[in-house]
Design an enzyme around this catalytic site. Structure first.
Site, PDB file in Angstrom:
ATOM      1  N   GLY A  98       0.891  -1.313   0.045  1.00 51.11           N
ATOM      2  CA  GLY A  98       0.143   0.007  -0.074  1.00 51.11           C
ATOM      3  C   GLY A  98       0.833   1.218   0.088  1.00 51.11           C
ATOM      4  O   GLY A  98       0.471   2.414   0.047  1.00 51.11           O
ATOM      5  N   GLU A 104       5.249   2.597   8.461  1.00 52.54           N
ATOM      6  CA  GLU A 104       4.707   1.471   9.055  1.00 52.54           C
ATOM      7  C   GLU A 104       5.925   0.809   9.825  1.00 52.54           C
ATOM      8  O   GLU A 104       5.884   0.243  11.055  1.00 52.54           O
ATOM      9  CB  GLU A 104       4.373   0.378   8.087  1.00 52.54           C
ATOM     10  CG  GLU A 104       3.055   0.755   7.580  1.00 52.54           C
ATOM     11  CD  GLU A 104       2.347   0.045   6.418  1.00 52.54           C
ATOM     12  OE1 GLU A 104       1.193  -0.071   6.294  1.00 52.54           O
ATOM     13  OE2 GLU A 104       3.459  -0.639   5.893  1.00 52.54           O
TER      14      GLU A 104
HETATM   15  C1  5RP Z   1       0.744  -1.152   2.988  1.00 52.21           C
HETATM   16  C2  5RP Z   1       1.026  -2.520   3.800  1.00 52.21           C
HETATM   17  C3  5RP Z   1      -0.124  -3.264   4.108  1.00 52.21           C
HETATM   18  O1  5RP Z   1      -0.395  -3.568   5.409  1.00 52.21           O
HETATM   19  C4  5RP Z   1      -0.253  -4.384   3.038  1.00 52.21           C
HETATM   20  O2  5RP Z   1      -0.255  -4.132   2.073  1.00 52.21           O
HETATM   21  C5  5RP Z   1      -1.411  -5.346   3.298  1.00 52.21           C
HETATM   22  O3  5RP Z   1      -2.644  -4.637   2.701  1.00 52.21           O
HETATM   23  P1  5RP Z   1      -3.891  -5.646   2.978  1.00 52.21           P
HETATM   24  O4  5RP Z   1      -4.292  -5.683   4.216  1.00 52.21           O
HETATM   25  O5  5RP Z   1      -4.872  -4.371   2.047  1.00 52.21           O
HETATM   26  O6  5RP Z   1      -3.571  -6.758   1.920  1.00 52.21           O
HETATM   27  O7  5RP Z   1       2.002  -2.894   3.886  1.00 52.21           O
HETATM   28  O8  5RP Z   1       1.948  -0.123   3.055  1.00 52.21           O
END
Ligand code: 5RP
Length: 232
Positions: A98, A104
Site C-alpha cells: 500500500g 509502518e
Molecule cells: C501497506 C501495507 C499493508 O499492510 C499491506 O499492503 C497489506 O494490505 P492489505 O491488508 O490491504 O492486504 O504494507 O503499506
C-alpha cells in the site's frame, strides 16, 4: 469472503487493546477493519491514543473519533496492529504493497509489540512471491534504481525492478518518495538482502520487516489462528 476473514483477524487483535494503551494503527484493507473496530471501542469509552502509519489511516482514525498523537509526542508505543503482504513461519514480513512501509516500519519499531492481521493467503513458505517494495528518495532516482537492480540480480531476482506508478505518474509516498518494486519470485536470504538494500544511499527503507513482528493473527475458514515466530 475475504473481507469477512480480514475482519475476524482484526476483531481478535482489537481484544489486545487495553485502557491507556498507545497503539500504532496500520495501513491497508485489513488494518482498516482494525481501525473501524477500535473506533467502536473508543466510542464505547475505551481510553487509548493512536499513531497512524499513513495519511489514509489518519483520516480514517479521525473519522472514527480515535484520539491521535505523534511519535514526537509519544515516542514509545505499546502495540501496533498492521497488515502484511506476506509473512513466513519466522514472521519475517514483506510490507509496502500500500506504499506506507516507511511509516509502518518506524511505528512498528517504536512498539513493544507488533501484531500482523491477515487472511491465510498472506502466509508463505518462503518470501518473495510478492514484489519487494523499496522506498527511494526522488533525487538521483535513476542512480538508485541501477544500484537496486544490481542488488536484485546479485540476490537472484527472477523479475525486473519497476518504478511504481499511479496512473501515468510515479507513485509518491506520504513522505514524498518513490517506490521501486523488485519482482524477486523467491528471496533466499532476507536478512542479508535487507542489509544490502540499506547500503544504497538513496534507499530510505525497504519492505522486509525482520524481527519486528511478534505474532500474526491469521483468519482461516476454521477460525483465527495465532502464529508465533518459529525458531530459526
Ligand atoms: C501497506 C501495507 C499493508 O499492510 C499491506 O499492503 C497489506 O494490505 P492489505 O491488508 O490491504 O492486504 O504494507 O503499506
Amino acid at each position: 469472503m475475504s473481507e469477512i476473514l480480514k475482519r475476524e483477524a482484526a476483531a481478535r487483535a482489537v481484544e489486545l487493546v487495553q485502557p491507556g494503551m498507545r497503539v500504532g494503527l496500520g495501513t491497508g484493507s485489513t488494518a482498516r477493519h482494525f481501525v473501524e473496530l477500535l473506533g467502536e471501542r473508543v466510542r464505547g469509552g475505551l481510553d487509548v491514543v493512536g499513531v497512524p502509519t499513513s495519511e489514509a489511516t489518519r483520516v480514517q482514525a479521525e473519522a472514527e473519533g480515535i484520539p491521535l498523537t505523534t511519535l514526537d509526542e509519544t515516542p514509545q508505543l505499546d502495540l501496533t496492529v498492521d497488515g502484511a503482504d506476506e509473512f513466513d513461519d519466522r514472521l519475517r514480513l514483506i510490507k509496502g504493497g500500500g506504499g506506507a512501509l516507511l511509516r509502518e516500519k518506524i511505528v512498528a519499531a517504536a512498539s513493544t509489540r507488533m501484531v500482523v492481521i491477515a487472511d491465510a493467503s498472506k502466509r508463505v513458505a518462503g518470501l518473495g512471491r510478492f514484489p519487494l517494495p523499496v522506498e527511494v528518495v526522488r533525487f538521483g532516482l535513476a542512480a538508485s534504481w541501477v544500484a537496486v537492480e544490481k542488488i536484485a540480480n546479485r540476490f537472484g531476482s527472477q523479475g525486473p525492478v519497476t518504478l511504481r506508478r499511479k496512473g501515468d505518474e510515479p507513485f509518491v509516498t506520504d513522505s514524498g518518495h518513490h517506490i521501486l518494486d523488485i519482482a524477486f519470485g523467491a528471496i533466499a536470504e532476507p536478512e542479508t538482502l535487507a542489509e544490502a538494500l540499506s547500503t544504497v544511499p538513496g534507499v530510505v527503507e525497504h519492505g522486509l520487516f525482520i524481527g519486528l513482528c511478534s505474532a500474526a493473527f491469521l483468519a482461516t475458514d476454521e477460525g483465527v489462528v495465532v502464529v508465533e515466530p518459529a525458531a530459526g
